[in-house]
Design a protein around this motif. Structure first.
Motif, PDB file in Angstrom:
ATOM      1  N   ALA A 114      26.673 -27.234  40.759  1.00  0.00           N
ATOM      2  CA  ALA A 114      26.658 -28.106  41.748  1.00  0.00           C
ATOM      3  C   ALA A 114      28.903 -28.651  41.989  1.00  0.00           C
ATOM      4  CB  ALA A 114      27.189 -29.117  40.479  1.00  0.00           C
ATOM      5  N   THR A 115      29.628 -27.738  41.787  1.00  0.00           N
ATOM      6  CA  THR A 115      30.638 -27.642  42.731  1.00  0.00           C
ATOM      7  C   THR A 115      30.750 -28.000  43.977  1.00  0.00           C
ATOM      8  OG1 THR A 115      31.686 -25.649  41.618  1.00  0.00           O
ATOM      9  CG2 THR A 115      32.252 -27.312  40.503  1.00  0.00           C
ATOM     10  N   LEU A 116      29.418 -27.152  44.929  1.00  0.00           N
ATOM     11  CA  LEU A 116      29.321 -26.935  46.135  1.00  0.00           C
ATOM     12  C   LEU A 116      29.049 -28.484  46.748  1.00  0.00           C
ATOM     13  CD1 LEU A 116      28.340 -25.060  48.246  1.00  0.00           C
ATOM     14  CD2 LEU A 116      26.207 -25.372  48.270  1.00  0.00           C
ATOM     15  N   LEU A 117      29.464 -29.585  45.930  1.00  0.00           N
ATOM     16  CA  LEU A 117      29.064 -30.517  46.218  1.00  0.00           C
ATOM     17  C   LEU A 117      30.812 -31.521  46.282  1.00  0.00           C
ATOM     18  CD1 LEU A 117      25.264 -31.849  45.693  1.00  0.00           C
ATOM     19  CD2 LEU A 117      26.543 -30.780  47.014  1.00  0.00           C
ATOM     20  N   ARG A 118      31.297 -30.633  45.458  1.00  0.00           N
ATOM     21  CA  ARG A 118      33.271 -31.205  45.351  1.00  0.00           C
ATOM     22  C   ARG A 118      33.713 -32.094  46.519  1.00  0.00           C
ATOM     23  NH1 ARG A 118      35.586 -27.458  45.271  1.00  0.00           N
ATOM     24  NH2 ARG A 118      35.433 -26.953  42.778  1.00  0.00           N
ATOM     25  N   GLY A 119      33.358 -31.930  47.959  1.00  0.00           N
ATOM     26  CA  GLY A 119      33.503 -32.729  48.507  1.00  0.00           C
ATOM     27  C   GLY A 119      32.281 -34.011  48.968  1.00  0.00           C
ATOM     28  N   GLY A 389      25.787 -29.241  61.726  1.00  0.00           N
ATOM     29  CA  GLY A 389      25.593 -28.078  60.711  1.00  0.00           C
ATOM     30  C   GLY A 389      24.503 -28.953  59.058  1.00  0.00           C
ATOM     31  N   HIS A 390      24.153 -27.266  58.861  1.00  0.00           N
ATOM     32  CA  HIS A 390      23.529 -27.336  57.390  1.00  0.00           C
ATOM     33  C   HIS A 390      24.617 -27.767  55.861  1.00  0.00           C
ATOM     34  CE1 HIS A 390      21.254 -27.285  54.125  1.00  0.00           C
ATOM     35  NE2 HIS A 390      21.662 -26.947  53.133  1.00  0.00           N
ATOM     36  N   TYR A 391      25.646 -26.469  56.244  1.00  0.00           N
ATOM     37  CA  TYR A 391      26.863 -27.530  55.390  1.00  0.00           C
ATOM     38  C   TYR A 391      27.452 -28.799  55.957  1.00  0.00           C
ATOM     39  CZ  TYR A 391      30.775 -26.573  52.530  1.00  0.00           C
ATOM     40  OH  TYR A 391      31.813 -26.214  51.256  1.00  0.00           O
ATOM     41  N   GLY A 392      27.939 -29.063  56.927  1.00  0.00           N
ATOM     42  CA  GLY A 392      28.369 -30.435  57.785  1.00  0.00           C
ATOM     43  C   GLY A 392      27.774 -31.433  56.982  1.00  0.00           C
ATOM     44  N   ILE A 393      26.294 -31.158  56.850  1.00  0.00           N
ATOM     45  CA  ILE A 393      25.751 -32.653  56.161  1.00  0.00           C
ATOM     46  C   ILE A 393      26.698 -33.348  55.145  1.00  0.00           C
ATOM     47  CG2 ILE A 393      23.938 -33.895  55.920  1.00  0.00           C
ATOM     48  CD1 ILE A 393      21.843 -31.156  57.192  1.00  0.00           C
ATOM     49  N   PHE A 394      27.239 -32.617  54.237  1.00  0.00           N
ATOM     50  CA  PHE A 394      27.568 -33.108  52.995  1.00  0.00           C
ATOM     51  C   PHE A 394      29.215 -32.271  53.201  1.00  0.00           C
ATOM     52  CE2 PHE A 394      25.916 -29.092  52.305  1.00  0.00           C
ATOM     53  CZ  PHE A 394      26.084 -28.882  51.774  1.00  0.00           C
ATOM     54  N   ASN A 395      29.743 -31.781  53.019  1.00  0.00           N
ATOM     55  CA  ASN A 395      30.648 -31.357  53.448  1.00  0.00           C
ATOM     56  C   ASN A 395      31.967 -31.482  54.182  1.00  0.00           C
ATOM     57  OD1 ASN A 395      32.460 -30.775  50.766  1.00  0.00           O
ATOM     58  ND2 ASN A 395      30.504 -28.996  50.706  1.00  0.00           N
ATOM     59  N   GLY A 396      33.338 -31.603  54.590  1.00  0.00           N
ATOM     60  CA  GLY A 396      34.339 -31.378  56.069  1.00  0.00           C
ATOM     61  C   GLY A 396      33.938 -33.233  56.373  1.00  0.00           C
ATOM     62  N   SER A 397      34.756 -32.681  57.287  1.00  0.00           N
ATOM     63  CA  SER A 397      35.229 -34.773  58.355  1.00  0.00           C
ATOM     64  C   SER A 397      34.466 -34.971  58.925  1.00  0.00           C
ATOM     65  CB  SER A 397      36.130 -34.200  59.668  1.00  0.00           C
ATOM     66  OG  SER A 397      35.600 -33.181  60.734  1.00  0.00           O
ATOM     67  N   LYS A 398      33.111 -34.220  59.121  1.00  0.00           N
ATOM     68  CA  LYS A 398      32.007 -35.298  60.262  1.00  0.00           C
ATOM     69  C   LYS A 398      31.376 -35.428  58.713  1.00  0.00           C
ATOM     70  CE  LYS A 398      31.723 -31.872  64.076  1.00  0.00           C
ATOM     71  NZ  LYS A 398      30.661 -31.506  64.765  1.00  0.00           N
ATOM     72  N   ILE A 403      28.754 -39.670  58.465  1.00  0.00           N
ATOM     73  CA  ILE A 403      27.596 -39.681  57.656  1.00  0.00           C
ATOM     74  C   ILE A 403      27.629 -40.224  56.261  1.00  0.00           C
ATOM     75  CG2 ILE A 403      25.913 -38.366  56.448  1.00  0.00           C
ATOM     76  CD1 ILE A 403      27.082 -35.961  58.119  1.00  0.00           C
ATOM     77  N   ALA A 404      29.016 -40.087  55.998  1.00  0.00           N
ATOM     78  CA  ALA A 404      28.884 -40.783  54.463  1.00  0.00           C
ATOM     79  C   ALA A 404      29.006 -42.393  54.656  1.00  0.00           C
ATOM     80  CB  ALA A 404      30.531 -40.383  53.723  1.00  0.00           C
TER      81      ALA A 404
END
Length: 415
Positions: A114-119, A389-398, A403-404
């Motif tokens: 679940a820590t993959l969703l830390r961001g 991309g897929h990872y950028g939907i839930f992590n990173g500046s975008k 999105i948030a």
């Protein structure tokens, strides 16, 4: 034999990683005269890259100590609200902060912790009372605890929502419970749980369900991941990707889909990018750009921390989601009961997709809005994140900046 061979390789690489670390530290030591030779820094950097790439990894920590709420810094304390054999409900309690929307973030059971969703969690902490589904590594769960499949996943979600949505007397808090946010794979069980709770008029059903990059209907814009799941018969997956946990783990004898296989698949899909990232890491180390090097290391520390999932969960997901398309067809069953998405009448549904998502193609998540036939249009919303991309939907500046805010607005509109 597959798992045993992997453990043998992992043990060898762990030793090699330790030796490479010793060599890199020796070459970087200021008191070592070889550190000042022309090839010293280059060799040290190469050894450090190898040591990092081959090191063994366990479950990472979320590591949150504080967040900022309304302009003031508050401490964050992790709490276990409900514990089950295959997962627990974790809360990030903000000390001194009362009220605010409650948000359950459903983490994928897809080979990562679940820590993959830390961001994702970090971005929502200032605005919500955040909970997360903290799934266990299947190889650490004794066979005495029984099976865990897609039906169990849905049951866990319902139990977690009820734990969040009930007060100390066990009475439901209002007409609805928490908001729910599903990242990728959990979109299907989250939508199913919402439909079942809506049909039962469960007072703890979610106020909103946000689905991000989820495979609701993989017939829409199929990706390489979808093609892999459909071009081979179900028996192929049973025979080729399921392994038995070896004796050195608490879950010895359990049939699992190993996390290292899932990681291998994802790495192979973008092998060129991963090789270039490690080459860039090497160059950062040679030039002394420690900040950039550490950023790359942190990403791969998380990305390469993998866990096993039970064979029954993996195989049922392959069949239900990717081969039979049971949910969008209205044929999905939960313990013999049909999952009727038409029963959702008052839960706000938000579907978010990334324009460049190579895991869940455009239209796969949006399909959830179509199959919720009884839900008023004002309770539906779709957002396509351009250039993401897929990872950028839930992590990173975008995720943080574009999105948030959409998720926040949707929660507020349906609060």
């Amino acid at each position: 034999m597959l798992y045993d061979a992997y453990e043998l390789q992992r043990s060898w690489l762990a030793s090699a990683s330790a030796m490479a670390t010793v060599g890199a530290n020796w070459l970087n030591n200021p008191s070592n005269p070889f550190a000042y030779l022309g090839g010293g820094p280059v060799m040290a950097s190469a050894l450090e890259v190898f040591a990092h790439a081959s090191a063994s990894r366990g479950k990472p920590a979320f590591g949150f100590e504080s967040t900022t709420v309304d302009g003031r810094e508050v401490a964050v304390v992790e709490e276990i609200v409900l514990q089950r054999p295959f997962g627990q409900l974790k809360r990030f309690r903000r000390e001194g902060v009362e009220g605010g929307p409650r948000l359950l973030i459903a983490a994928p059971m897809s080979g990562h912790f679940a820590t993959l969703l830390r961001g994702t969690v970090e971005r929502m902490l200032p605005v919500a009372d955040v909970y997360v589904t903290d799934w266990r590594d299947a190889k650490l769960v004794s066979t005495r605890e029984g099976r865990f499949d897609l039906d169990d996943y849905i049951d866990y979600l319902i139990a977690f929502l009820e734990a969040i949505g009930a007060d100390q007397d066990g009475v439901a808090d209002g007409a609805h419970g928490a908001h729910m946010l599903a990242v990728c794979q959990p979109s299907v069980p989250c939508l199913a749980a919402t439909a079942l709770m809506s049909a039962d008029r469960n007072p703890c059903r979610p106020r909103t369900l946000t689905m991000m990059g989820g495979p609701i209907d993989t017939r829409e814009a199929p990706t390489a991941v979808n093609t892999l799941a459909t071009e081979r018969p179900f028996a192929w997956f049973e025979q080729n990707v399921i392994a038995t946990v070896p004796m050195l783990y608490p879950g010895a004898g359990r049939k699992v889909y190993p996390g290292f296989l899932q990681l291998s698949g994802f790495m192979t899909m973008n092998l060129g990018n991963h090789m270039m990232s490690h080459y860039e890491l090497f160059k950062h180390l040679v030039t002394g750009d420690d900040d950039s090097a550490e950023a790359t290391k942190r990403f791969y520390d998380e990305y390469r921390s993998v866990c096993d999932m039970t064979a029954e969960f993996y195989l049922q997901t392959i069949d239900t989601v990717f081969q039979s398309h049971s949910l969008p067809k209205g044929e999905m069953l939960h313990r013999g009961r049909r999952v009727d998405t038409g029963a959702i009448t008052d839960v706000g549904l938000l579907a978010i997709e990334g324009e460049r998502d190579d895991i869940s193609g455009l239209g796969q998540t949006k399909a959830a809005l179509t199959i919720a036939t009884a839900l008023p249009e004002e309770k539906k919303r779709y957002y396509m994140a351009e250039g993401v991309g897929h990872y950028g939907i839930f992590n990173g500046s975008k995720w943080r900046n574009r999105i948030a805010p959409v998720v926040e607005e949707w929660m507020a509109a349906n609060g």
